[in-house]
Design a protein around this motif. Sequence first.
Motif, PDB file in Angstrom:
ATOM      1  N   MET A   1       1.005  -1.398  -0.312  1.00 19.30           N
ATOM      2  CA  MET A   1       0.156  -0.180  -0.001  1.00 19.30           C
ATOM      3  C   MET A   1       1.222   1.234  -0.140  1.00 19.30           C
ATOM      4  N   LYS A   2       0.497   2.421  -1.186  1.00 19.74           N
ATOM      5  CA  LYS A   2       0.968   3.441  -0.795  1.00 19.74           C
ATOM      6  C   LYS A   2      -0.144   4.785  -0.455  1.00 19.74           C
ATOM      7  N   ALA A   3      -0.008   4.954   0.782  1.00 18.96           N
ATOM      8  CA  ALA A   3      -0.906   5.646   1.426  1.00 18.96           C
ATOM      9  C   ALA A   3       0.437   7.341   1.707  1.00 18.96           C
ATOM     10  N   LEU A   4      -0.888   8.341   1.225  1.00 18.88           N
ATOM     11  CA  LEU A   4      -0.208   9.881   1.997  1.00 18.88           C
ATOM     12  C   LEU A   4      -1.509  10.694   2.384  1.00 18.88           C
ATOM     13  N   VAL A   5      -0.539  11.224   3.269  1.00 13.39           N
ATOM     14  CA  VAL A   5      -1.091  11.386   4.461  1.00 13.39           C
ATOM     15  C   VAL A   5      -1.104  12.972   4.211  1.00 13.39           C
ATOM     16  N   VAL A   6      -2.281  14.066   4.773  1.00 16.61           N
ATOM     17  CA  VAL A   6      -2.308  14.832   4.934  1.00 16.61           C
ATOM     18  C   VAL A   6      -3.020  16.103   5.870  1.00 16.61           C
ATOM     19  N   GLU A   7      -2.051  16.470   6.411  1.00 13.36           N
ATOM     20  CA  GLU A   7      -2.407  16.465   7.974  1.00 13.36           C
ATOM     21  C   GLU A   7      -1.568  18.323   8.547  1.00 13.36           C
ATOM     22  N   ASP A   8      -2.361  19.289   8.291  1.00 13.78           N
ATOM     23  CA  ASP A   8      -1.263  20.588   9.420  1.00 13.78           C
ATOM     24  C   ASP A   8      -1.254  20.855  10.458  1.00 13.78           C
ATOM     25  N   GLU A   9      -1.733  19.358  11.147  1.00  9.45           N
ATOM     26  CA  GLU A   9      -1.361  19.461  12.985  1.00  9.45           C
ATOM     27  C   GLU A   9      -0.360  18.270  12.950  1.00  9.45           C
ATOM     28  N   PHE A  10       0.658  18.526  13.412  1.00  4.82           N
ATOM     29  CA  PHE A  10       1.951  17.872  13.288  1.00  4.82           C
ATOM     30  C   PHE A  10       1.317  16.166  14.234  1.00  4.82           C
ATOM     31  N   LYS A  11       0.776  16.754  15.680  1.00  2.00           N
ATOM     32  CA  LYS A  11       0.428  15.519  16.126  1.00  2.00           C
ATOM     33  C   LYS A  11      -0.246  14.389  16.108  1.00  2.00           C
ATOM     34  N   THR A  14       1.734  13.211  12.293  1.00  2.00           N
ATOM     35  CA  THR A  14       2.722  12.006  13.159  1.00  2.00           C
ATOM     36  C   THR A  14       1.945  10.831  13.456  1.00  2.00           C
ATOM     37  N   LEU A  15       0.726  10.224  13.774  1.00  2.00           N
ATOM     38  CA  LEU A  15       0.116   9.320  13.910  1.00  2.00           C
ATOM     39  C   LEU A  15      -0.529   8.753  12.945  1.00  2.00           C
ATOM     40  N   LEU A  16      -0.529   9.375  12.134  1.00  2.00           N
ATOM     41  CA  LEU A  16      -1.578   8.403  10.757  1.00  2.00           C
ATOM     42  C   LEU A  16      -0.300   8.591  10.317  1.00  2.00           C
ATOM     43  N   GLN A  17       0.701   8.507  10.251  1.00  2.00           N
ATOM     44  CA  GLN A  17       2.418   8.075   8.900  1.00  2.00           C
ATOM     45  C   GLN A  17       2.348   7.110  10.553  1.00  2.00           C
ATOM     46  N   ARG A  18       2.616   6.772  11.307  1.00  2.00           N
ATOM     47  CA  ARG A  18       3.505   6.332  12.111  1.00  2.00           C
ATOM     48  C   ARG A  18       2.607   4.976  11.906  1.00  2.00           C
ATOM     49  N   ILE A  19       1.077   4.817  12.065  1.00  2.00           N
ATOM     50  CA  ILE A  19       0.315   3.805  11.629  1.00  2.00           C
ATOM     51  C   ILE A  19       0.688   3.374  10.379  1.00  2.00           C
ATOM     52  N   LEU A  20       0.062   4.176   9.215  1.00  2.00           N
ATOM     53  CA  LEU A  20       0.504   4.063   7.155  1.00  2.00           C
ATOM     54  C   LEU A  20       1.628   3.252   7.108  1.00  2.00           C
ATOM     55  N   SER A  21       3.043   3.772   7.788  1.00  2.00           N
ATOM     56  CA  SER A  21       3.950   3.892   7.105  1.00  2.00           C
ATOM     57  C   SER A  21       4.642   2.088   7.996  1.00  2.00           C
ATOM     58  N   ARG A  22       3.710   1.437   8.264  1.00  2.00           N
ATOM     59  CA  ARG A  22       3.533  -0.051   8.686  1.00  2.00           C
ATOM     60  C   ARG A  22       3.028  -0.972   7.484  1.00  2.00           C
ATOM     61  N   TYR A  23       2.260  -0.308   7.233  1.00  2.00           N
ATOM     62  CA  TYR A  23       2.166  -1.276   5.918  1.00  2.00           C
ATOM     63  C   TYR A  23       2.134  -0.734   4.612  1.00  2.00           C
ATOM     64  N   GLY A  24       3.435   0.323   4.059  1.00  2.00           N
ATOM     65  CA  GLY A  24       3.558   0.578   2.827  1.00  2.00           C
ATOM     66  C   GLY A  24       4.341   2.030   3.240  1.00  2.00           C
ATOM     67  N   VAL A 112     -13.505  10.867  12.589  1.00  2.00           N
ATOM     68  CA  VAL A 112     -13.202  12.296  13.677  1.00  2.00           C
ATOM     69  C   VAL A 112     -12.874  11.837  14.594  1.00  2.00           C
ATOM     70  N   LYS A 113     -12.141  13.282  14.580  1.00  2.00           N
ATOM     71  CA  LYS A 113     -10.237  12.894  15.835  1.00  2.00           C
ATOM     72  C   LYS A 113     -11.007  13.131  16.480  1.00  2.00           C
ATOM     73  N   PRO A 114     -10.430  12.454  18.038  1.00  2.00           N
ATOM     74  CA  PRO A 114      -8.497  11.865  17.453  1.00  2.00           C
ATOM     75  C   PRO A 114      -9.008  10.656  17.020  1.00  2.00           C
ATOM     76  N   ILE A 115      -8.023  10.555  15.803  1.00  2.00           N
ATOM     77  CA  ILE A 115      -8.359   9.112  15.384  1.00  2.00           C
ATOM     78  C   ILE A 115      -8.021   8.086  16.175  1.00  2.00           C
ATOM     79  N   ASP A 116      -8.671   7.026  16.025  1.00  2.00           N
ATOM     80  CA  ASP A 116      -8.487   6.140  17.319  1.00  2.00           C
ATOM     81  C   ASP A 116      -8.207   4.960  16.376  1.00  2.00           C
ATOM     82  N   LYS A 117      -7.234   3.872  16.317  1.00  2.00           N
ATOM     83  CA  LYS A 117      -6.265   3.694  16.041  1.00  2.00           C
ATOM     84  C   LYS A 117      -6.889   2.393  15.059  1.00  2.00           C
ATOM     85  N   ASN A 118      -7.881   1.887  15.516  1.00  2.00           N
ATOM     86  CA  ASN A 118      -8.836   0.926  15.597  1.00  2.00           C
ATOM     87  C   ASN A 118     -10.000   1.396  14.586  1.00  2.00           C
TER      88      ASN A 118
END
Length: 131
Positions: A1-11, A14-24, A112-118
């Motif tokens: 999977m190739k993903a793009l996270v588009v988010e202006d808020e650092f936190k 970073t959370l989305l990138q950390r989760i998604l980078s485990r899968y591609g 809806v944020k905060p993003i629930d990982k599950n």
Amino acid sequence: MKALVVEDEFKSRTLLQRILSRYGACDVAVNGEEAIGAFVQSWKEGEPYDLICMDIMMPEMDGQQALKDIREMEKKAGVEDKYKVKVIMTTAYDLQEEKDEAFEWGCTEYLVKPIDKNKLLEQLKKYGFVD
């Protein structure tokens, strides 16, 4: 999977990138304009994104406008629905009007944020991005 996270808020970014980078591969953009640029570049390189997680409220260009532009580019290029990039819109505000507009323009899912990982992982499973 190739993903793009588009988010202006650092936190959140970073959370989305950390989760998604485990899968591609996972790239980031901080606003809609950067997202459009990354989307176009990925096409030019012959490695389009499978998934975009995009915030709705951002400076420069918001997520709704970026989504509209992405869907217009896909339409002009004749991309079949099953091959269109999956777009998960994210927002801090759970407003029905925003949801309706996002789905009208072709978002795949809405979180809806905060993003629930599950919840995010459930959506990724639905589209075969994770086991």
